[in-house]
Design a protein around this motif. Structure first.
Motif, PDB file in Angstrom:
ATOM      1  N   ASP A 179      35.143  36.067  33.550  1.00 33.43           N
ATOM      2  CA  ASP A 179      35.987  34.871  33.815  1.00 33.43           C
ATOM      3  C   ASP A 179      35.547  33.798  33.523  1.00 33.43           C
ATOM      4  O   ASP A 179      35.950  32.649  33.434  1.00 33.43           O
ATOM      5  CB  ASP A 179      36.704  34.903  35.006  1.00 33.43           C
ATOM      6  CG  ASP A 179      37.494  36.217  35.175  1.00 33.43           C
ATOM      7  OD1 ASP A 179      38.093  36.764  34.409  1.00 33.43           O
ATOM      8  OD2 ASP A 179      37.578  36.578  36.424  1.00 33.43           O
ATOM      9  N   GLY A 183      36.064  31.275  36.485  1.00 34.75           N
ATOM     10  CA  GLY A 183      36.691  32.201  37.356  1.00 34.75           C
ATOM     11  C   GLY A 183      36.015  32.440  38.810  1.00 34.75           C
ATOM     12  O   GLY A 183      36.799  32.909  39.522  1.00 34.75           O
ATOM     13  N   ARG A 261      42.636  36.068  31.657  1.00 37.52           N
ATOM     14  CA  ARG A 261      42.268  35.371  32.777  1.00 37.52           C
ATOM     15  C   ARG A 261      43.354  34.785  33.915  1.00 37.52           C
ATOM     16  O   ARG A 261      43.109  33.909  34.714  1.00 37.52           O
ATOM     17  CB  ARG A 261      41.148  34.389  32.644  1.00 37.52           C
ATOM     18  CG  ARG A 261      40.000  35.021  31.750  1.00 37.52           C
ATOM     19  CD  ARG A 261      39.011  33.868  31.525  1.00 37.52           C
ATOM     20  NE  ARG A 261      37.984  34.511  30.609  1.00 37.52           N
ATOM     21  CZ  ARG A 261      37.052  33.650  29.951  1.00 37.52           C
ATOM     22  NH1 ARG A 261      37.038  32.406  30.066  1.00 37.52           N
ATOM     23  NH2 ARG A 261      35.943  34.315  29.222  1.00 37.52           N
TER      24      ARG A 261
END
Length: 324
Positions: A179, A183, A261
């Motif tokens: 990610d 992320g 994502r």
């Protein structure tokens, strides 16, 4: 009994003189150390809390198997299945989270005290919320990994999405590769309001409760029991106000992501709250209330007690050095 006015801290809605100054980096370190010490004792309850909050995710009541039915039963199930090490899952990254988040939070709150912000009406409440938001944002990656690791278990008692990380470093590396840097801050939109509410309730009620206990003159000035009683009262307030935010935060952190994502279950804080209420009912926001209180009350009591005692000792040391 001797007057305790000089030792009385500020109430959340009543102005008073600021406390003896403690060097901000030292206060940062003391806040981090105090909460890390408390974390060692309360981490098994954090594991149980995470499992209970993920159990029956987006399922109507009675439509799913309940592996965990309360604090004591859940502790026994985890200990029997995962062993004693299972009760301390995520401890290392939990200590990182507690150290960074609470070091920033308590250090920032202490700085607000030194500036005199907490002496204004409502200043303690606003300072606690702001300090909590800053600490939660900075430490969010550690909480993300902690949630993933504490949710992981064998299939027989698994709840929520299983990320199957091999350890702390593997979790950070896997999330970063999949990610990117952003992320690592996934779920921070749930963590910031959670800690803002909890921090404001904890720091404001601790200050007010300590003020009240000191005024009552039950104990001698600066007695550790004053801080302990105030911290216990603060723990009750935190558990009641923070549980819904805690449930939402756990869900946002632990949800799986798609190839773009994006979260597969929730689009954000408000979407998570709405879906939980629609599928699990309003009480779904209070899942794990028992372990939340059982964990938060002693954690708040221990961390605020340790922090308060260390600050008193630091202030005495500064005063003795000043006289010499």
């Amino acid at each position: 009994m001797a007057s305790t006015v000089s030792a009385v801290p500020r109430g959340v809605f009543s102005p008073s003189l600021p406390p003896p100054a403690v060097w901000p980096p030292l206060d940062f370190a003391m806040g981090a150390l105090a909460c890390c010490a408390a974390c060692v004792f309360t981490n098994p309850l954090e594991v149980v809390k995470t499992r209970l909050q993920l159990q029956g995710e987006l399922c109507a009541r009675g439509s799913y198997q309940r592996h965990y039915r309360g604090v004591l039963q859940a502790l026994w199930v985890v200990g029997r299945t995962d062993g004693l090490r299972g009760l301390q899952k995520g401890l290392s990254v939990g200590l990182i989270y507690q150290g960074v988040m609470n070091g920033v939070r308590l250090g920032s709150y202490s700085y607000c005290e030194a500036l005199g912000i907490t002496s204004f009406h409502g200043g303690s409440l606003l300072s606690g919320a702001g300090a909590g938001a800053l600490g939660a944002f900075i430490a969010s990656p550690a909480y993300l990994v902690k949630t993933h690791l504490q949710a992981q278990t064998v299939e027989a008692i698994a709840v929520g999405h299983q990320h199957n990380h091999l350890g702390v470093s593997d979790a950070f590396a896997t999330i970063y590769r999949r990610d990117g840097l952003i992320g690592l801050w996934r779920g921070v939109n749930g963590a910031v309001p959670r800690v803002m509410v909890g921090s404001a309730a904890q720091l404001a009620t601790f200050t007010s409760a300590k003020d009240w206990v000191s005024h009552s003159q039950w104990f001698s000035p600066n007695n550790w029991l004053t801080a302990l009683i105030a911290a216990a009262i603060s723990g009750v307030a935190v558990a009641i106000t923070m549980t819904p935010f805690d449930v939402i935060s756990t869900r946002l952190y632990n949800q799986p992501v798609d190839e773009f994502r994006r979260g597969r279950l929730y689009h954000g804080f408000s979407d998570c709250m709405l879906k939980v209420c629609q599928t699990e009912g309003l009480l779904g926001l209070y899942k794990g209330m028992g372990p939340v209180f059982v964990r938060l009350a002693p954690h708040t009591a221990l961390s605020m007690l340790f922090w308060d005692l260390m600050r008193q000792q630091a202030a005495k040391h500064n005063q003795s050095q000043g006289r010499s």
